[in-house]
Design a protein around this motif. Structure first.
Motif, PDB file in Angstrom:
ATOM      1  N   LYS A 112      58.286  25.435  28.398  1.00  0.00           N
ATOM      2  CA  LYS A 112      59.543  24.257  28.617  1.00  0.00           C
ATOM      3  C   LYS A 112      59.419  22.980  27.304  1.00  0.00           C
ATOM      4  CE  LYS A 112      62.663  27.492  31.440  1.00  0.00           C
ATOM      5  NZ  LYS A 112      63.726  27.364  32.587  1.00  0.00           N
ATOM      6  N   TRP A 113      58.169  22.527  27.932  1.00  0.00           N
ATOM      7  CA  TRP A 113      58.418  21.154  27.474  1.00  0.00           C
ATOM      8  C   TRP A 113      57.412  20.923  26.871  1.00  0.00           C
ATOM      9  CZ3 TRP A 113      58.432  19.878  33.603  1.00  0.00           C
ATOM     10  CH2 TRP A 113      59.925  19.914  34.189  1.00  0.00           C
ATOM     11  N   PHE A 114      56.375  21.908  26.293  1.00  0.00           N
ATOM     12  CA  PHE A 114      55.069  21.660  25.857  1.00  0.00           C
ATOM     13  C   PHE A 114      54.437  23.184  24.577  1.00  0.00           C
ATOM     14  CE2 PHE A 114      54.767  19.219  29.544  1.00  0.00           C
ATOM     15  CZ  PHE A 114      54.644  17.732  29.065  1.00  0.00           C
ATOM     16  N   ASP A 115      54.275  22.662  24.475  1.00  0.00           N
ATOM     17  CA  ASP A 115      53.644  23.007  22.937  1.00  0.00           C
ATOM     18  C   ASP A 115      52.405  24.089  23.292  1.00  0.00           C
ATOM     19  OD1 ASP A 115      51.581  21.980  21.980  1.00  0.00           O
ATOM     20  OD2 ASP A 115      52.573  21.129  20.471  1.00  0.00           O
ATOM     21  N   GLU A 116      52.155  25.336  23.001  1.00  0.00           N
ATOM     22  CA  GLU A 116      50.462  25.912  23.040  1.00  0.00           C
ATOM     23  C   GLU A 116      49.950  24.922  22.848  1.00  0.00           C
ATOM     24  OE1 GLU A 116      50.212  29.259  21.586  1.00  0.00           O
ATOM     25  OE2 GLU A 116      52.669  30.145  21.263  1.00  0.00           O
ATOM     26  N   ASP A 117      49.288  24.383  22.158  1.00  0.00           N
ATOM     27  CA  ASP A 117      48.145  23.294  22.490  1.00  0.00           C
ATOM     28  C   ASP A 117      47.675  22.190  24.491  1.00  0.00           C
ATOM     29  OD1 ASP A 117      47.150  24.455  20.196  1.00  0.00           O
ATOM     30  OD2 ASP A 117      47.872  22.439  18.767  1.00  0.00           O
ATOM     31  N   GLU A 118      49.476  22.065  23.165  1.00  0.00           N
ATOM     32  CA  GLU A 118      49.417  20.936  24.506  1.00  0.00           C
ATOM     33  C   GLU A 118      49.416  21.947  26.153  1.00  0.00           C
ATOM     34  OE1 GLU A 118      52.133  17.743  23.802  1.00  0.00           O
ATOM     35  OE2 GLU A 118      52.779  19.183  23.948  1.00  0.00           O
ATOM     36  N   GLN A 119      49.636  22.706  26.829  1.00  0.00           N
ATOM     37  CA  GLN A 119      49.564  24.039  27.624  1.00  0.00           C
ATOM     38  C   GLN A 119      48.576  24.436  27.669  1.00  0.00           C
ATOM     39  OE1 GLN A 119      52.277  27.122  28.036  1.00  0.00           O
ATOM     40  NE2 GLN A 119      53.657  26.766  26.231  1.00  0.00           N
TER      41      GLN A 119
END
Length: 135
Positions: A112-119
């Motif tokens: 909910k807070w981060f995009d896929e790269d950050e995940q």
């Protein structure tokens, strides 16, 4: 880095304080710190976790939300580095208690807070089995 006696912070923990702190620092701290905090937060809620492990989780999360820790959070980069070190130390200690359900809840909230790269960057925290990693 020598870890502080984070157990003295366990009385500083509250659900409201945790939620407020995570929502304020999420983007600045990065997905790794948030994911580690969420893993501990959801593990704390499990009825399958020992009282001893809950105490050290409370200490780590209390340390995270306390404005008075070893390196103040206002100091760029280093300010949250000590928080991440404490969280990872405790995750290492309680890893056997972390269920797949806890990981899924933490991952869902992270999405909910981060995009896929950050995940994906957060996933790097757990690429190797934490029990085998030195802290």
């Amino acid at each position: 880095m020598e870890l502080p006696d984070f157990l003295k912070y366990k009385d500083k923990y509250s659900n409201e304080g945790f939620t407020d702190k995570i929502s304020r620092i999420a983007k600045r701290s990065g997905a790794k710190l948030v994911y580690a905090a969420l893993i501990l937060y959801y593990t704390l809620q499990s009825d399958k976790v020992s009282v001893k492990d809950k105490a050290i989780i409370l200490g780590a999360l209390g340390y995270l939300i306390s404005p008075l820790d070893v390196v103040p959070d206002a100091i760029p980069i280093a300010g949250l580095g000590d928080d991440l070190a404490v969280l990872m130390y405790v995750i290492h200690k309680v890893w056997s208690e972390v269920s797949d359900d806890v990981k899924a809840k933490a991952r869902g909230k992270l999405a909910k807070w981060f995009d896929e790269d950050e995940q994906r960057a957060a996933d790097a925290l757990f690429e190797n089995n934490v029990e085998d990693e030195p802290v």
